[in-house]
Write an enzyme that holds these catalytic residues in place. Structure first.
Site, PDB file in Angstrom:
ATOM      1  N   GLY A 128       0.857  -1.181   0.000  1.00  0.00           N
ATOM      2  CA  GLY A 128       0.000   0.000   0.000  1.00  0.00           C
ATOM      3  C   GLY A 128       0.891   1.228   0.000  1.00  0.00           C
ATOM      4  O   GLY A 128       1.730   1.383  -0.875  1.00  0.00           O
ATOM      5  N   GLU A 129       0.746   2.039   1.023  1.00  0.00           N
ATOM      6  CA  GLU A 129       1.576   3.247   1.120  1.00  0.00           C
ATOM      7  C   GLU A 129       2.028   3.378   2.575  1.00  0.00           C
ATOM      8  O   GLU A 129       1.215   3.577   3.474  1.00  0.00           O
ATOM      9  CB  GLU A 129       0.757   4.455   0.654  1.00  0.00           C
ATOM     10  CG  GLU A 129       1.596   5.478  -0.089  1.00  0.00           C
ATOM     11  CD  GLU A 129       2.533   6.211   0.847  1.00  0.00           C
ATOM     12  OE1 GLU A 129       3.740   6.309   0.532  1.00  0.00           O
ATOM     13  OE2 GLU A 129       2.080   6.668   1.908  1.00  0.00           O
ATOM     14  N   SER A 130       3.332   3.278   2.767  1.00  0.00           N
ATOM     15  CA  SER A 130       3.833   3.110   4.134  1.00  0.00           C
ATOM     16  C   SER A 130       3.661   4.359   5.002  1.00  0.00           C
ATOM     17  O   SER A 130       3.487   4.245   6.215  1.00  0.00           O
ATOM     18  CB  SER A 130       5.298   2.680   4.108  1.00  0.00           C
ATOM     19  OG  SER A 130       6.090   3.665   3.474  1.00  0.00           O
ATOM     20  N   HIS A 189       4.887  -8.170  -4.465  1.00  0.00           N
ATOM     21  CA  HIS A 189       3.511  -8.377  -3.998  1.00  0.00           C
ATOM     22  C   HIS A 189       3.016  -9.795  -4.293  1.00  0.00           C
ATOM     23  O   HIS A 189       2.277  -9.991  -5.281  1.00  0.00           O
ATOM     24  CB  HIS A 189       2.575  -7.403  -4.726  1.00  0.00           C
ATOM     25  CG  HIS A 189       2.758  -5.973  -4.352  1.00  0.00           C
ATOM     26  ND1 HIS A 189       2.056  -5.367  -3.339  1.00  0.00           N
ATOM     27  CD2 HIS A 189       3.564  -5.024  -4.868  1.00  0.00           C
ATOM     28  CE1 HIS A 189       2.420  -4.105  -3.240  1.00  0.00           C
ATOM     29  NE2 HIS A 189       3.341  -3.870  -4.162  1.00  0.00           N
ATOM     30  N   ILE A 232       5.765  -2.855  -7.529  1.00  0.00           N
ATOM     31  CA  ILE A 232       5.030  -1.606  -7.788  1.00  0.00           C
ATOM     32  C   ILE A 232       5.598  -0.513  -6.883  1.00  0.00           C
ATOM     33  O   ILE A 232       5.463  -0.592  -5.659  1.00  0.00           O
ATOM     34  CB  ILE A 232       3.520  -1.786  -7.508  1.00  0.00           C
ATOM     35  CG1 ILE A 232       2.943  -2.922  -8.370  1.00  0.00           C
ATOM     36  CG2 ILE A 232       2.770  -0.477  -7.776  1.00  0.00           C
ATOM     37  CD1 ILE A 232       1.565  -3.388  -7.941  1.00  0.00           C
ATOM     38  N   ARG A 233       6.250   0.458  -7.468  1.00  0.00           N
ATOM     39  CA  ARG A 233       6.917   1.525  -6.684  1.00  0.00           C
ATOM     40  C   ARG A 233       7.625   0.911  -5.482  1.00  0.00           C
ATOM     41  O   ARG A 233       7.451   1.315  -4.324  1.00  0.00           O
ATOM     42  CB  ARG A 233       5.913   2.589  -6.231  1.00  0.00           C
ATOM     43  CG  ARG A 233       5.197   3.267  -7.386  1.00  0.00           C
ATOM     44  CD  ARG A 233       4.263   4.348  -6.912  1.00  0.00           C
ATOM     45  NE  ARG A 233       4.999   5.548  -6.521  1.00  0.00           N
ATOM     46  CZ  ARG A 233       5.516   6.403  -7.385  1.00  0.00           C
ATOM     47  NH1 ARG A 233       5.412   6.211  -8.677  1.00  0.00           N
ATOM     48  NH2 ARG A 233       6.154   7.461  -6.955  1.00  0.00           N
ATOM     49  N   ARG A 291      12.872   3.460   0.384  1.00  0.00           N
ATOM     50  CA  ARG A 291      11.529   3.531  -0.210  1.00  0.00           C
ATOM     51  C   ARG A 291      11.606   3.961  -1.665  1.00  0.00           C
ATOM     52  O   ARG A 291      12.488   4.729  -2.035  1.00  0.00           O
ATOM     53  CB  ARG A 291      10.680   4.551   0.548  1.00  0.00           C
ATOM     54  CG  ARG A 291      10.460   4.210   2.008  1.00  0.00           C
ATOM     55  CD  ARG A 291       9.694   5.328   2.707  1.00  0.00           C
ATOM     56  NE  ARG A 291       8.467   5.623   1.993  1.00  0.00           N
ATOM     57  CZ  ARG A 291       8.047   6.848   1.696  1.00  0.00           C
ATOM     58  NH1 ARG A 291       8.732   7.911   2.045  1.00  0.00           N
ATOM     59  NH2 ARG A 291       6.922   7.022   1.050  1.00  0.00           N
ATOM     60  N   GLU A 302       0.631 -11.251  -3.075  1.00  0.00           N
ATOM     61  CA  GLU A 302      -0.835 -11.264  -2.991  1.00  0.00           C
ATOM     62  C   GLU A 302      -1.494 -10.952  -4.332  1.00  0.00           C
ATOM     63  O   GLU A 302      -2.687 -11.168  -4.497  1.00  0.00           O
ATOM     64  CB  GLU A 302      -1.320 -10.283  -1.902  1.00  0.00           C
ATOM     65  CG  GLU A 302      -1.129  -8.796  -2.181  1.00  0.00           C
ATOM     66  CD  GLU A 302       0.290  -8.277  -1.881  1.00  0.00           C
ATOM     67  OE1 GLU A 302       1.215  -9.104  -1.745  1.00  0.00           O
ATOM     68  OE2 GLU A 302       0.457  -7.041  -1.797  1.00  0.00           O
ATOM     69  N   CYS A 306       6.034  -5.218   0.378  1.00  0.00           N
ATOM     70  CA  CYS A 306       6.215  -3.864  -0.158  1.00  0.00           C
ATOM     71  C   CYS A 306       6.115  -2.795   0.936  1.00  0.00           C
ATOM     72  O   CYS A 306       7.050  -2.662   1.719  1.00  0.00           O
ATOM     73  CB  CYS A 306       5.258  -3.632  -1.321  1.00  0.00           C
ATOM     74  SG  CYS A 306       5.820  -2.310  -2.399  1.00  0.00           S
TER      75      CYS A 306
HETATM   76  N1  GLN Z   1       6.385   3.058  -2.226  1.00  0.00           N
HETATM   77  C1  GLN Z   1       5.374   2.662  -1.310  1.00  0.00           C
HETATM   78  C2  GLN Z   1       5.638   3.195   0.101  1.00  0.00           C
HETATM   79  O1  GLN Z   1       6.502   3.948   0.356  1.00  0.00           O
HETATM   80  C3  GLN Z   1       5.200   1.163  -1.263  1.00  0.00           C
HETATM   81  C4  GLN Z   1       4.629   0.665  -2.561  1.00  0.00           C
HETATM   82  C5  GLN Z   1       3.757  -0.536  -2.447  1.00  0.00           C
HETATM   83  O2  GLN Z   1       3.434  -1.045  -1.365  1.00  0.00           O
HETATM   84  N2  GLN Z   1       3.301  -0.969  -3.595  1.00  0.00           N
HETATM   85  O3  GLN Z   1       4.932   2.845   0.977  1.00  0.00           O
END
Ligand code: GLN
Length: 206
Positions: free
Chosen positions: A57-59, A185, A147-148, A118, A187, A89
């Site tokens: 997700g987004e940390s 990921h 993904i990112r 990150r 999942e 991730c």
């Molecule tokens: N770049 C995201 C972060 O800093 C992580 C990306 C992801 O979970 N797909 O949280």
């Protein structure tokens, strides 16, 4: 075939931290890997599980919600107390003991003696797929989706490196004791071998 009564069929209770990110995908992957999944948003829900997944997700957002929901202390206590935990991730970022480039106010839960950068793969390509050789998985290579994604910049002596990205030689999967983490990921793809590895870790501990 009659069931062997000496073999207990255990579906361990595995929580998914359900504050933000790809929660539904992890719940499904856990179910398909032999666990009894449960959402975790409150401290009493955390009490009821034998292991926990921290999703992608987004940390920075996830950290803010952990803080707002008052979960940080209990999460840290369970993780340092040896509860099996798996972060994918953003979840890997939250399990890092060190971040060289945190967002303002961003903290981690810690648990793995590693430094994580990150969005490390982000400037080259935001999203990509790779076939990885992952220690502990038999058979064909593991097809991983990034993904990112973060990468692991360095690890302490107690950390086992499970996989490196063949393109950059960066570390992308690690394990330390009962904590497992991947930059990618599992999942989001149908191959369940990583979730099965984690469910086995929980089963060994439950
Ligand atoms: N770049 C995201 C972060 O800093 C992580 C990306 C992801 O979970 N797909 O949280």
């Amino acid at each position: 075939m009659a069931a062997d009564p000496s073999v207990a069929v255990v579906r361990p209770a595995v929580g998914v931290l359900a504050l933000q990110g790809d929660v539904a995908e992890h719940l499904r992957a856990l179910r398909e890997s032999g666990a009894a999944p449960a959402v975790v948003r409150r401290p009493d829900e955390l009490d009821r599980v034998d292991g926990l997944v921290i999703p992608g997700g987004e940390s920075t957002t996830m950290w803010k919600l952990i803080d707002v929901f008052g979960l940080a202390e209990q999460l840290r206590k369970r993780i340092s107390g040896g509860m099996p935990v798996f972060g994918s991730c953003a979840g890997l970022i939250l399990l890092a003991d060190r971040l060289p480039d945190p967002a303002s106010g961003q903290q981690t839960l810690g648990g793995i003696d590693m430094t994580v950068r990150r969005n490390a793969f982000g400037r080259q390509v935001d999203s990509f797929e790779r076939d990885l050789v992952v220690a502990g998985l038999s058979g064909r290579p593991y097809h991983a989706v990034f993904i990112r994604a973060p990468w692991v910049e360095d690890v302490g002596p107690g950390v086992e490196i499970l996989a490196t990205d063949p393109g950059t030689s960066r570390i992308v999967a690690v394990r330390q004791a009962r904590a497992l983490a991947t930059s990618f990921h599992p999942e989001l793809t149908p191959d369940r071998r990583i979730h099965q590895m984690f469910v086995n870790m929980v089963r060994d501990q439950a």
